[in-house]
Design a protein around this motif. Structure first.
Motif, PDB file in Angstrom:
ATOM      1  N   PRO A   1       0.770  -1.156   0.085  1.00 54.11           N
ATOM      2  CA  PRO A   1      -0.053   0.145   0.014  1.00 54.11           C
ATOM      3  C   PRO A   1       0.832   1.415   0.010  1.00 54.11           C
ATOM      4  O   PRO A   1       1.867   1.450   0.487  1.00 54.11           O
ATOM      5  CB  PRO A   1      -0.694  -0.031   1.230  1.00 54.11           C
TER       6      PRO A   1
ATOM      7  N   THR B   1       1.800   4.561   1.353  1.00 54.33           N
ATOM      8  CA  THR B   1       1.409   5.617   2.394  1.00 54.33           C
ATOM      9  C   THR B   1       2.295   6.513   2.550  1.00 54.33           C
ATOM     10  O   THR B   1       3.364   6.309   1.954  1.00 54.33           O
ATOM     11  CB  THR B   1       1.343   4.653   3.763  1.00 54.33           C
TER      12      THR B   1
ATOM     13  N   LYS C   1       4.665   6.937   5.165  1.00 57.32           N
ATOM     14  CA  LYS C   1       6.004   5.956   5.335  1.00 57.32           C
ATOM     15  C   LYS C   1       6.564   5.215   4.237  1.00 57.32           C
ATOM     16  O   LYS C   1       7.542   5.417   4.122  1.00 57.32           O
ATOM     17  CB  LYS C   1       5.610   4.861   6.533  1.00 57.32           C
ATOM     18  N   TYR C   2       5.676   4.931   3.432  1.00 53.05           N
ATOM     19  CA  TYR C   2       6.132   4.049   2.054  1.00 53.05           C
ATOM     20  C   TYR C   2       6.950   4.914   1.540  1.00 53.05           C
ATOM     21  O   TYR C   2       7.976   4.642   0.829  1.00 53.05           O
ATOM     22  CB  TYR C   2       5.083   3.210   1.466  1.00 53.05           C
TER      23      TYR C   2
ATOM     24  N   MET D   1      -3.155   5.974  -0.619  1.00 53.93           N
ATOM     25  CA  MET D   1      -3.872   6.809   0.318  1.00 53.93           C
ATOM     26  C   MET D   1      -4.206   7.944  -0.582  1.00 53.93           C
ATOM     27  O   MET D   1      -3.983   8.291  -1.629  1.00 53.93           O
ATOM     28  CB  MET D   1      -2.516   7.325   1.075  1.00 53.93           C
TER      29      MET D   1
ATOM     30  N   VAL E   1      -2.382  11.598  -2.449  1.00 51.52           N
ATOM     31  CA  VAL E   1      -1.036  11.079  -2.526  1.00 51.52           C
ATOM     32  C   VAL E   1       0.073  12.275  -3.261  1.00 51.52           C
ATOM     33  O   VAL E   1       1.148  12.190  -2.941  1.00 51.52           O
ATOM     34  CB  VAL E   1      -0.867   9.817  -3.388  1.00 51.52           C
TER      35      VAL E   1
END
Length: 184
Positions: free
Chosen positions: A7, A9, A11-12, A50, A53
């Motif tokens: 996913p 996010t 953090k990603y 998300m 983005v």
């Protein structure tokens, strides 16, 4: 077996940016493109993405710029110096820096900075780059004497494809020997 994408996010995106910047120097626009490609790939694989983005990407890029990890001016200067040493013409250097996401003002500053650093005029810089390409590719005066005449047009074409003007290419290819190139 279908690949499963992680996913997308904040953090990603931060981790992806950090991983990329550990391996490659980049401009802010270059990092933005890398993160957008990650998002596009995730969309193709139907991964959860998300909301907002694009705003998250801008925040991540801004965070790395504010931290000093990304410095477009330093990136452009370093890249221009590296390309010059390899024998890349000014025209091709400008093109490559534009493609890397460097804006026009920063690009001009990098080219002027390179001239100051090398203590040369733009014409002299171009001649030095052409000589470096000839040395690296063994063209003109770096070719065995008996082969020079037969390969002259091919050598000029190589210089033209590399973005050098005809008069610069002709001066380098028709140089008497390699030592006379270093003096010019």
């Amino acid at each position: 077996m279908k690949r499963v994408a992680r996913p997308i996010t904040v953090k990603y995106l931060q981790n992806a940016a950090a991983f990329y910047l550990e391996r490659y120097p980049s401009s802010a626009e270059g990092l933005r493109r890398v993160l957008n490609r990650r998002v596009a790939k995730a969309k193709m694989l139907d991964a959860p993405i998300m909301d907002n983005v694009q705003q998250a990407i801008e925040v991540v890029v801004a965070k790395f710029v504010d931290a000093g990890v990304i410095d477009d001016k330093a990136f452009a200067q370093t890249k221009a110096r590296s390309l010059h040493r390899r024998g890349t013409s000014s025209r091709l250097t400008r093109q490559k820096l534009k493609m890397a996401g460097v804006d026009a003002d920063t690009l001009d500053e990098a080219m002027q900075g390179l001239d100051v650093e090398l203590d040369v005029t733009p014409a002299q810089r171009e001649h030095h780059a052409a000589a470096a390409l000839a040395r690296r590719r063994r063209l003109g005066p770096y070719r065995p004497t008996e082969d020079r005449k037969d390969h002259r047009l091919r050598d000029l074409a190589t210089m033209a494809r590399a973005g050098f003007a005809y008069d610069v290419a002709k001066k380098v290819i028709d140089a008497k020997d390699a030592d006379s190139l270093d003096e010019a």
